[in-house]
Design an enzyme around this catalytic site. Structure first.
Site, PDB file in Angstrom:
ATOM      1  N   GLU A 150       0.889  -1.168   0.000  1.00  0.00           N
ATOM      2  CA  GLU A 150       0.000   0.000   0.000  1.00  0.00           C
ATOM      3  C   GLU A 150       0.919   1.207   0.000  1.00  0.00           C
ATOM      4  OE1 GLU A 150      -1.037   3.244   1.682  1.00  0.00           O
ATOM      5  OE2 GLU A 150      -1.652   2.051   3.418  1.00  0.00           O
ATOM      6  N   CYS A 187      -1.220   8.990   3.377  1.00  0.00           N
ATOM      7  CA  CYS A 187      -1.117   8.360   2.060  1.00  0.00           C
ATOM      8  C   CYS A 187      -2.366   8.605   1.230  1.00  0.00           C
ATOM      9  CB  CYS A 187      -0.857   6.866   2.205  1.00  0.00           C
ATOM     10  SG  CYS A 187      -2.113   5.983   3.155  1.00  0.00           S
TER      11      CYS A 187
END
Length: 684
Positions: free
Chosen positions: A260, A299
């Site tokens: 990720e 993120c």
């Protein structure tokens, strides 16, 4: 603080804490003071993995899904009661209280969520049946299905610096639920927060020894020692993910690697939104929030704000006004809404990336606009001015689609028509999340159709959703987190899907009786057990999968149909109009489907008080064949699945029993098929 007074962080390896010799100093992001030191002792990862395989793994597999879910809930409660100590430590990362809330209580919330999902959706065993079983032979005695079982390996979680607790717990929860011991390697810069959390977890005594190990510092030869049954998950930069995933041992042994990675997420202001619209304000607020929350170190933060060329100046002005009101500095000072970056190294990295982004673009708001962090010693901190750029030629400027400043930096970019906006979104080459703010459903549908291929999650925001929206940048336990391309190509969370990432799927072919024994779930055509005791007269402990009752018969009359129509108010023509019914595919009047269900219940229910506490659901209902006036129906009730929910203090001891129901006619044809879910009391 002197070096001697600064705590040395320790790793939890093979059931013991190691580390006493100081190595690298970790400094407060707020004022640069020394907070903690990593340890110099090398970790024997052979010992760590051996301990996990020999002790932790058997202990976890001695528990079932339901028992592990109960432990997760107890652990979440234990941590929640001790959260203030974690808030105090988290403050050193430069996070405000709301920032730390995302990390700390967001982590607890994920534990609670997976505990709840596990209790609702997983069996009281260690095998998940992914049915239904498929008939592979003409006689129904050769079937095929899929099962999920624990991988019997170790989960290695490599986490990022921005969410040292949530990032750890959102990976730990599903892997623990799946029965995998975890070795957690937090990013060093904020590892003191992860260490504090793991110390509390260890002190709770709730986990089997070795179920969670902690690595402070480097990962050494850990990846080189992993085996085929192990799993690696990573959160961080796309560049680091690319380096780790090509580890020779991981490739040779086909060890799953889930990444990720940070991505250039976008938010689109649709062309139907004008200044003065509520949606215009929602867009501006969302961009501002994603720039300032965690000082932009998310993120999922909005890096590219895509707006109509005609609205660019209005958006820029509105954002300037909002950004100018943000008080920046020591989070302990009242009124401070944005803290520091996690480290001086991060501060330097963001400055370098911003310099690249600024080439050929306008700086709409930045350091020159009154940036002055408040608080004692903040000059030695890692503060960074919220910076908004404007790119008026984003189709040709590749930097804005490839360079990420992982901080409070976002770029406005303009588009002509909506197709161009969607093309700009795709130029990020894969993102964790995108959002579109619009008033028009057709534009929302167009955006999702085109953008879904490039995004892991999409938020459509309008005035109706605004009151309950969790925002662009908030991953939720029940929804997938991850994205294609630059975002790493991986997938986390997403409800029970995340647990299945840590299980092995296997196709199984066998007779129905064998599949019943293998899956712990009755497969039609398998052997059943019939005795003199009605299944509804048995307590939970006495019921076994395959216990069955074949009922007496009932012939359906016209009076049944008329009476049911009168009670229900359902006078649909198929039940009452003989002429119209003759022109249908059935050629005659037929009974209500729900009458068939009611009549079947009358056939198999045992009416006197007993262990069955409640009927709380009905699944997989299908009306397979019509029931006409004069047809005779019969039901078979069979225990399909049992889930032991343990003994909970808030309710009587009980379990869930799913009953397979087959209703047939006088020719043996199936007319209705479904599962009934009941709560059944235990003896004690």
């Amino acid at each position: 603080m002197s070096l001697s007074a600064t705590p040395v962080l320790q790793s939890l390896i093979a059931g013991r804490w190691i580390g006493s010799t100081a190595a690298r100093g970790l400094h407060s992001a707020v004022n640069g003071r020394l907070v903690a030191q990593t340890h110099a002792e090398e970790i024997d990862f052979g010992e760590s993995l051996d301990f996990a395989r020999r002790q932790a793994l058997p202990a976890l597999l001695a528990l079932d899904f339901q028992q592990r879910a109960a432990i997760l809930k107890a652990l979440a409660t234990y941590l929640q009661d001790r959260k203030e100590a974690l808030y105090a430590i988290s403050a050193h990362t430069g996070a405000t209280r709301p920032d730390s809330w995302i990390d700390i209580e967001g982590g607890f919330g994920t534990l609670f969520a997976y505990a709840s999902m596990g209790r609702r959706e997983l069996p009281s065993s260690n095998i998940v049946h992914e049915g239904p079983a498929q008939q592979l032979g003409k006689l129904g005695q050769f079937m095929g299905t899929h099962v999920l079982v624990p991988k019997r390996g170790i989960a290695v979680h490599i986490n990022a610096f921005n969410f040292p607790m949530w990032g750890m717990l959102e990976k730990f929860a599903p892997s623990f639920l799946a029965g995998m011991p975890c070795i957690v390697k937090p990013a060093t810069a904020t590892s003191y927060v992860a260490e504090a959390c793991v110390r509390l977890i260890e002190e709770s005594g709730l986990l089997p020894a070795g179920a969670l190990q902690l690595v402070i510092g480097g990962s050494g030869d850990l990846l080189d020692r992993l085996e085929e049954t192990d799993v690696v998950t990573f959160t961080g930069s796309a560049d680091t993910a690319a380096q780790l995933r090509v580890n020779a041992n991981l490739i040779r042994r086909s060890v799953p690697f889930n990444a990720e990675a940070d991505s250039l997420n976008c938010s689109i202001l649709a062309p139907d939104v004008q200044p003065g619209d509520l949606e215009f304000d929602l867009f501006v607020k969302e961009v501002m929030r994603e720039m300032s929350a965690k000082a932009g170190q998310k993120c999922t933060a909005i890096r590219r704000a895509i707006v109509p060329a005609a609205q660019a100046d209005a958006v820029a002005a509105a954002l300037r006004e909002r950004l100018a009101k943000i008080k920046i500095g020591d989070p302990s000072i009242e009124g401070v809404r944005m803290g520091a970056l996690a480290s001086k190294a991060q501060q330097a990295d963001v400055a370098e990336r911003l310099a690249q982004l600024a080439q050929g673009n306008e700086i709409v708001f930045g350091e020159r606009d009154g940036f002055a962090p408040v608080g004692e010693g903040v000059g030695d901190g890692a503060f960074f001015a919220p910076t908004l750029l404007l790119c008026r030629d984003a189709m040709r400027n590749e930097a804005v689609h490839s360079v990420e400043a992982f901080g409070p930096v976002s770029t406005l970019m303009t588009y002509g028509d909506f197709d161009e906006a969607l093309a700009l979104a795709a130029k990020g080459r894969g993102s964790l999340v995108g959002s579109v703010v619009t008033k028009t459903p057709a534009l929302a549908a167009q955006a999702v159709y085109h953008a879904a291929a490039f995004h892991g999650r999409l938020l459509v925001l309008d005035r109706d959703a605004a009151g309950e929206s969790t925002g662009h940048g908030s991953p939720l336990p029940m929804l997938k987190h991850g994205g294609p391309g630059r975002a790493g190509g991986g997938e986390e969370l997403g409800g029970i899907r995340a647990v299945k990432h840590y299980l092995q799927r296997c196709a199984v072919q066998a007779s129905p009786t064998m599949l019943t024994a293998i899956t712990g779930e009755y497969v039609r055509g398998g052997k059943v057990t019939e005795d003199a005791i009605h299944p509804f007269r048995k307590h939970f402990e006495e019921i076994q999968v395959g216990d069955s009752l074949l009922t007496h018969r009932r012939t359906v009359s016209e009076a049944d149909i008329v009476n049911f129509g009168g009670i229900s108010g359902d006078y649909f023509y198929m039940h009452f109009d003989e002429v119209a019914a003759k022109d249908t595919q059935f050629g005659q009047r037929i009974a209500h489907g729900y009458f068939v269900l009611s009549a079947a219940a009358g056939l198999f229910v045992s009416p006197a008080p007993g262990p069955v506490l409640a009927n709380y659901g009905l699944d997989t209902l299908r009306f397979v064949n019509p029931v006409a006036i004069g047809d005779t129906i019969q039901a078979r009730l069979t225990c399909k699945r049992r889930i032991d929910r343990g003994n909970r203090p808030d309710q009587p001891p009980q379990g869930v029993v799913a009953w397979d129901v087959q209703v047939t006619n006088q020719r043996g044809e199936l007319v209705a098929s479904y599962d009934i879910l009941t709560l059944v009391a235990k003896k004690a």
